[in-house]
Write a protein that holds these residues in place. Structure first.
Motif, PDB file in Angstrom:
ATOM      1  N   GLY A 165       0.777  -1.231   0.000  1.00  0.00           N
ATOM      2  CA  GLY A 165       0.000   0.000   0.000  1.00  0.00           C
ATOM      3  C   GLY A 165       0.806   1.276   0.000  1.00  0.00           C
ATOM      4  N   PHE A 166       2.132   1.175   0.184  1.00  0.00           N
ATOM      5  CA  PHE A 166       2.954   2.371   0.178  1.00  0.00           C
ATOM      6  C   PHE A 166       3.211   2.837  -1.252  1.00  0.00           C
ATOM      7  CE2 PHE A 166       3.906   1.148   4.506  1.00  0.00           C
ATOM      8  CZ  PHE A 166       4.117   2.367   5.144  1.00  0.00           C
ATOM      9  N   PRO A 167       3.273   4.155  -1.475  1.00  0.00           N
ATOM     10  CA  PRO A 167       3.624   4.639  -2.808  1.00  0.00           C
ATOM     11  C   PRO A 167       5.105   4.449  -3.083  1.00  0.00           C
ATOM     12  CG  PRO A 167       3.383   6.483  -1.302  1.00  0.00           C
ATOM     13  CD  PRO A 167       2.970   5.246  -0.546  1.00  0.00           C
ATOM     14  N   ARG A 168       5.441   4.171  -4.330  1.00  0.00           N
ATOM     15  CA  ARG A 168       6.840   4.057  -4.762  1.00  0.00           C
ATOM     16  C   ARG A 168       7.052   5.077  -5.877  1.00  0.00           C
ATOM     17  NH1 ARG A 168      10.960   0.152  -4.628  1.00  0.00           N
ATOM     18  NH2 ARG A 168       9.560  -1.139  -3.372  1.00  0.00           N
ATOM     19  N   VAL A 169       8.014   5.975  -5.699  1.00  0.00           N
ATOM     20  CA  VAL A 169       8.260   7.048  -6.658  1.00  0.00           C
ATOM     21  C   VAL A 169       9.662   6.911  -7.233  1.00  0.00           C
ATOM     22  CG1 VAL A 169       8.312   9.539  -7.026  1.00  0.00           C
ATOM     23  CG2 VAL A 169       6.732   8.572  -5.353  1.00  0.00           C
ATOM     24  N   ILE A 170       9.762   6.974  -8.556  1.00  0.00           N
ATOM     25  CA  ILE A 170      11.060   6.899  -9.225  1.00  0.00           C
ATOM     26  C   ILE A 170      11.112   7.964 -10.318  1.00  0.00           C
ATOM     27  CG2 ILE A 170      11.373   4.433  -8.778  1.00  0.00           C
ATOM     28  CD1 ILE A 170      10.508   3.942 -11.708  1.00  0.00           C
ATOM     29  N   PRO A 171      12.304   8.470 -10.646  1.00  0.00           N
ATOM     30  CA  PRO A 171      12.441   9.378 -11.789  1.00  0.00           C
ATOM     31  C   PRO A 171      12.547   8.570 -13.079  1.00  0.00           C
ATOM     32  CG  PRO A 171      14.548   9.151 -10.695  1.00  0.00           C
ATOM     33  CD  PRO A 171      13.573   8.323  -9.900  1.00  0.00           C
ATOM     34  N   ILE A 172      11.864   8.998 -14.124  1.00  0.00           N
ATOM     35  CA  ILE A 172      11.932   8.295 -15.394  1.00  0.00           C
ATOM     36  C   ILE A 172      12.011   9.297 -16.546  1.00  0.00           C
ATOM     37  CG2 ILE A 172      10.650   6.273 -14.571  1.00  0.00           C
ATOM     38  CD1 ILE A 172       8.239   7.343 -16.179  1.00  0.00           C
ATOM     39  N   VAL A 173      12.594   8.845 -17.653  1.00  0.00           N
ATOM     40  CA  VAL A 173      12.502   9.582 -18.906  1.00  0.00           C
ATOM     41  C   VAL A 173      11.170   9.203 -19.541  1.00  0.00           C
ATOM     42  CG1 VAL A 173      13.590  10.005 -21.143  1.00  0.00           C
ATOM     43  CG2 VAL A 173      15.000   9.449 -19.163  1.00  0.00           C
ATOM     44  N   PHE A 174      10.538  10.150 -20.199  1.00  0.00           N
ATOM     45  CA  PHE A 174       9.226   9.888 -20.777  1.00  0.00           C
ATOM     46  C   PHE A 174       9.127  10.555 -22.140  1.00  0.00           C
ATOM     47  CE2 PHE A 174       8.942  14.002 -18.853  1.00  0.00           C
ATOM     48  CZ  PHE A 174       8.109  14.731 -19.684  1.00  0.00           C
ATOM     49  N   LEU A 175       8.114  10.147 -22.892  1.00  0.00           N
ATOM     50  CA  LEU A 175       7.820  10.756 -24.186  1.00  0.00           C
ATOM     51  C   LEU A 175       6.367  11.192 -24.181  1.00  0.00           C
ATOM     52  CD1 LEU A 175       8.660  11.358 -27.161  1.00  0.00           C
ATOM     53  CD2 LEU A 175       7.762   9.086 -27.731  1.00  0.00           C
ATOM     54  N   TYR A 176       6.131  12.475 -24.461  1.00  0.00           N
ATOM     55  CA  TYR A 176       4.763  12.979 -24.604  1.00  0.00           C
ATOM     56  C   TYR A 176       4.413  12.906 -26.074  1.00  0.00           C
ATOM     57  CZ  TYR A 176       0.764  16.161 -24.340  1.00  0.00           C
ATOM     58  OH  TYR A 176      -0.497  16.720 -24.413  1.00  0.00           O
ATOM     59  N   HIS A 177       3.453  12.049 -26.397  1.00  0.00           N
ATOM     60  CA  HIS A 177       3.186  11.744 -27.806  1.00  0.00           C
ATOM     61  C   HIS A 177       1.714  11.403 -27.979  1.00  0.00           C
ATOM     62  CE1 HIS A 177       3.252   8.896 -31.346  1.00  0.00           C
ATOM     63  NE2 HIS A 177       3.963   9.884 -31.836  1.00  0.00           N
TER      64      HIS A 177
END
Length: 205
Positions: free
Chosen positions: A42-54
């Motif tokens: 139930g805990f949130p897990r946050v990571i940095p990621i590269v993304f593409l807005y498309h």
């Protein structure tokens, strides 16, 4: 200014990004996303990621057998935070459902989009080396997306710029004011820099 119930002065929030402003912001190459999934406990897990807005979607990949990917398979509810530190301080928050478009081993179906995404942080030559290394080591990844169309929840805001017409003010939600203390409840300390004092001087209060 105008007043709300209880005689408090009306407060204003920062303006919402227009669709064009949001499209431009999410398409710029300088930003990572903070991506959140829900762990099994139930805990949130946050990571940095590269993304593409498309095509109105946030597209991305995750490491195979990673906890975030396992989380998405179990519970597709995810969130993104996009922000910047420039004068505009644009912010976009997304809550939606992630969809695995291609399973690991289908990289040929989305290689062009993958390259387009990686060009935000790598050169073509570096991407070629990365692709060859992944293929040689048998590292297969999934390709995921979150559609920003409803029912996905999207919130955005930014600072006003100097000289900008304040034509998109948004009244602060009443829920934030119902239990707010009376004006004058807090007198913040002002830094020496803000008062123009010499370093080491005690600011007045």
């Amino acid at each position: 200014g105008r007043c709300v119930a209880g005689g408090r002065p009306e407060r204003m929030l920062m303006p919402k990004l227009t669709q064009q402003e949001m499209d431009e912001f999410l398409s710029e190459p300088d930003y990572f996303a903070r991506f959140a999934t829900v762990d099994e406990d139930g805990f949130p897990r946050v990571i940095p990621i590269v993304f593409l807005y498309h095509e109105g979607k946030i597209k991305f990949t995750l490491r195979p057998n990673s906890v975030p990917l396992k989380n998405v398979r179990r519970d597709p509810k995810v969130a993104f935070a996009f922000d910047e530190r420039s004068a505009r301080q644009r912010r976009v928050i997304v809550q939606g459902l992630a969809r695995i478009v291609y399973e690991p081993g289908q990289e040929s179906e989305w290689e062009d989009l993958y390259r387009q995404m990686l060009l935000k942080t790598m050169t073509d030559e570096e991407i070629d080396d990365y692709f060859r290394g992944s293929a040689a080591e048998g590292i297969a990844r999934p390709w995921l997306e979150v559609d920003l169309a409803p029912p996905t929840r999207v919130k955005s805001w930014r600072e006003y710029l100097d000289g900008e017409e304040r034509d998109r003010q948004v009244n602060m939600a009443q829920q934030y004011l119902n239990h707010a203390p009376e004006p004058g409840w807090w007198t913040p300390k002002i830094s020496a820099d803000a008062q123009g004092l010499e370093p080491g001087t005690t600011p007045s209060h």
